[in-house]
Design a protein around this motif. Structure first.
Motif, PDB file in Angstrom:
ATOM      1  N   SER A  22       0.822  -1.220   0.000  1.00 11.88           N
ATOM      2  CA  SER A  22       0.000   0.000   0.000  1.00 11.88           C
ATOM      3  C   SER A  22       0.857   1.271   0.000  1.00 11.88           C
ATOM      4  N   LYS A  23       2.062   1.203   0.602  1.00 17.42           N
ATOM      5  CA  LYS A  23       2.950   2.376   0.585  1.00 17.42           C
ATOM      6  C   LYS A  23       3.370   2.711  -0.854  1.00 17.42           C
ATOM      7  N   GLU A  24       3.583   1.645  -1.640  1.00 13.29           N
ATOM      8  CA  GLU A  24       3.984   1.844  -3.035  1.00 13.29           C
ATOM      9  C   GLU A  24       2.843   2.485  -3.825  1.00 13.29           C
ATOM     10  N   ILE A  25       1.618   2.083  -3.514  1.00 10.29           N
ATOM     11  CA  ILE A  25       0.450   2.634  -4.203  1.00 10.29           C
ATOM     12  C   ILE A  25       0.424   4.158  -4.047  1.00 10.29           C
ATOM     13  N   LYS A  26       0.575   4.608  -2.801  1.00  7.66           N
ATOM     14  CA  LYS A  26       0.513   6.053  -2.530  1.00  7.66           C
ATOM     15  C   LYS A  26       1.598   6.800  -3.296  1.00  7.66           C
ATOM     16  N   GLY A 191      21.770   3.721  -7.703  1.00  8.25           N
ATOM     17  CA  GLY A 191      20.316   3.646  -7.895  1.00  8.25           C
ATOM     18  C   GLY A 191      19.532   4.532  -6.952  1.00  8.25           C
ATOM     19  N   ILE A 192      20.059   4.741  -5.769  1.00  7.12           N
ATOM     20  CA  ILE A 192      19.307   5.538  -4.793  1.00  7.12           C
ATOM     21  C   ILE A 192      20.006   6.870  -4.486  1.00  7.12           C
ATOM     22  N   GLU A 196      18.401   9.225  -7.234  1.00 11.23           N
ATOM     23  CA  GLU A 196      17.279   9.889  -6.560  1.00 11.23           C
ATOM     24  C   GLU A 196      17.691  11.178  -5.857  1.00 11.23           C
ATOM     25  N   LYS A 197      18.754  11.092  -5.057  1.00 19.79           N
ATOM     26  CA  LYS A 197      19.058  12.224  -4.172  1.00 19.79           C
ATOM     27  C   LYS A 197      19.916  13.301  -4.849  1.00 19.79           C
ATOM     28  N   ILE A 198      20.807  12.882  -5.771  1.00 19.72           N
ATOM     29  CA  ILE A 198      21.714  13.867  -6.368  1.00 19.72           C
ATOM     30  C   ILE A 198      21.218  14.346  -7.735  1.00 19.72           C
ATOM     31  N   MET A 199      20.975  13.384  -8.663  1.00 22.26           N
ATOM     32  CA  MET A 199      20.636  13.784 -10.035  1.00 22.26           C
ATOM     33  C   MET A 199      19.143  13.918 -10.292  1.00 22.26           C
ATOM     34  N   GLY A 200      18.337  13.339  -9.419  1.00 22.12           N
ATOM     35  CA  GLY A 200      16.886  13.437  -9.614  1.00 22.12           C
ATOM     36  C   GLY A 200      16.400  12.731 -10.869  1.00 22.12           C
ATOM     37  N   GLY A 205      12.610   8.576  -3.082  1.00 21.79           N
ATOM     38  CA  GLY A 205      11.696   7.652  -2.400  1.00 21.79           C
ATOM     39  C   GLY A 205      11.077   6.616  -3.325  1.00 21.79           C
ATOM     40  N   THR A 206      11.415   6.651  -4.631  1.00 20.81           N
ATOM     41  CA  THR A 206      10.847   5.675  -5.574  1.00 20.81           C
ATOM     42  C   THR A 206      11.233   4.255  -5.173  1.00 20.81           C
ATOM     43  N   HIS A 207      12.487   4.065  -4.780  1.00 16.74           N
ATOM     44  CA  HIS A 207      12.983   2.721  -4.496  1.00 16.74           C
ATOM     45  C   HIS A 207      13.396   2.552  -3.036  1.00 16.74           C
ATOM     46  N   GLU A 208      13.220   1.305  -2.572  1.00 14.47           N
ATOM     47  CA  GLU A 208      13.764   0.921  -1.265  1.00 14.47           C
ATOM     48  C   GLU A 208      14.788  -0.165  -1.530  1.00 14.47           C
ATOM     49  N   TRP A 209      16.030   0.083  -1.118  1.00 13.96           N
ATOM     50  CA  TRP A 209      17.112  -0.851  -1.436  1.00 13.96           C
ATOM     51  C   TRP A 209      16.835  -2.246  -0.883  1.00 13.96           C
TER      52      TRP A 209
END
Length: 289
Positions: A22-26, A191-192, A196-200, A205-209
């Protein structure tokens, strides 16, 4: 459509019975309107089509001799699991396949439906449903020739259950294509942290390692659920050119092609083949329009 809507909201994806998180859905709900912005959050998925579409097409053509020029995937029924806004469903439909795209995020399906409506050919070949994989298992047992789960397995809550469901809705000897991210130190950094954090490149928050899947684990799950793994290929994204290429290393992204065992289909080898042929023909003919 109204009844489908009721069906999908009736059971709010309980973690005990669903591979949907459900967290992924949001998370994806907030980006549903961005799917077709080629310069936006999903730019890397748009350019991934340059290698994932030929990978699927050429693998299927090598397994099936009677293809149609111009529509090489004609007569093939594909299930695109976690189809998002239809970024992969549409090119597969253009190649002649009959595609069913499912996604638990209703706004994704709305976006996908709206986009395919601009092309009358695709409007006939593709149908979308707001649904999890488990919800279509009963009505779709051994229905599909091919399942595509691209950039999906790193978001599911129960991977083994997900693969079992894939096996249930695939025909014997059907193909499963998966692209995902390995669980390595490199994938955490690139990947994260970087993406996500530097290059956008993808939204933060898209991925959880923790949910990334090593190819060895994916292969083990596939083999123990009646699949034979045929190909595992590394994929590399170049953020400067915005393009993907194949690579020997699977330490970041990788693609898998697996084939479901055909044992049950071959159990009565003498009388089954002609019958299966006609069934398959009628099943695909019934949906091609």
């Amino acid at each position: 459509q109204l009844s489908l809507f009721r069906f999908t909201v009736k059971r709010p994806f309980s973690t005990s019975h669903s591979s949907v998180d459900s967290k992924e859905i949001k998370k994806f709900q907030l980006l549903a309107h961005k799917w077709w912005d080629e310069e936006g959050e999903y730019a890397a998925l748009h350019s991934m089509n340059d290698i994932r579409v030929p990978f699927i097409r050429d693998t299927l053509l090598s397994m099936n001799s009677n293809n149609h020029l111009g529509n090489p995937l004609s007569g093939i029924k594909i299930l695109d699991v976690g189809c998002g806004g239809g970024l992969l469903s549409e090119p597969l439909g253009r190649l002649g396949a009959s595609v069913t795209g499912i996604d638990p995020v209703e706004d994704n399906i709305r976006t996908a439906d709206q986009h395919k409506s601009f092309d009358p050919v695709l409007a006939k070949r593709i149908q979308y449903k707001s649904s999890s994989l488990e919800e279509i298992v009963e009505e779709s047992m051994e229905t599909f020739d091919v399942i595509v789960a691209s950039e999906v397995v790193e978001h599911v809550a129960d991977l083994e259950m997900f693969i079992k469901c894939c096996s249930q809705v695939l025909k014997p000897e059907g193909s499963l294509f998966i692209t995902t991210i390995n669980k390595t130190q490199l994938s955490y950094v690139l990947g994260i942290v970087v993406a996500e954090k530097i290059m956008g490149i993808v939204p933060e928050g898209t991925h959880e390692w923790e949910k990334f899947v090593p190819p060895e684990e994916l292969e083990r799950l596939l083999e123990s659920n009646g699949f034979s793994v045929k190909t595992v290929s590394g994929m590399l994204y170049n953020p400067l050119s915005g393009s993907w290429s194949w690579t020997e290393s699977t330490s970041l992204n990788y693609a898998v092609h697996a084939v479901k065992s055909g044992a049950r289909a071959q159990s009565h080898a003498t009388d089954t083949p002609p019958e299966t042929d006609t069934q398959q023909h009628s099943a695909t003919a019934g949906t091609a329009g």
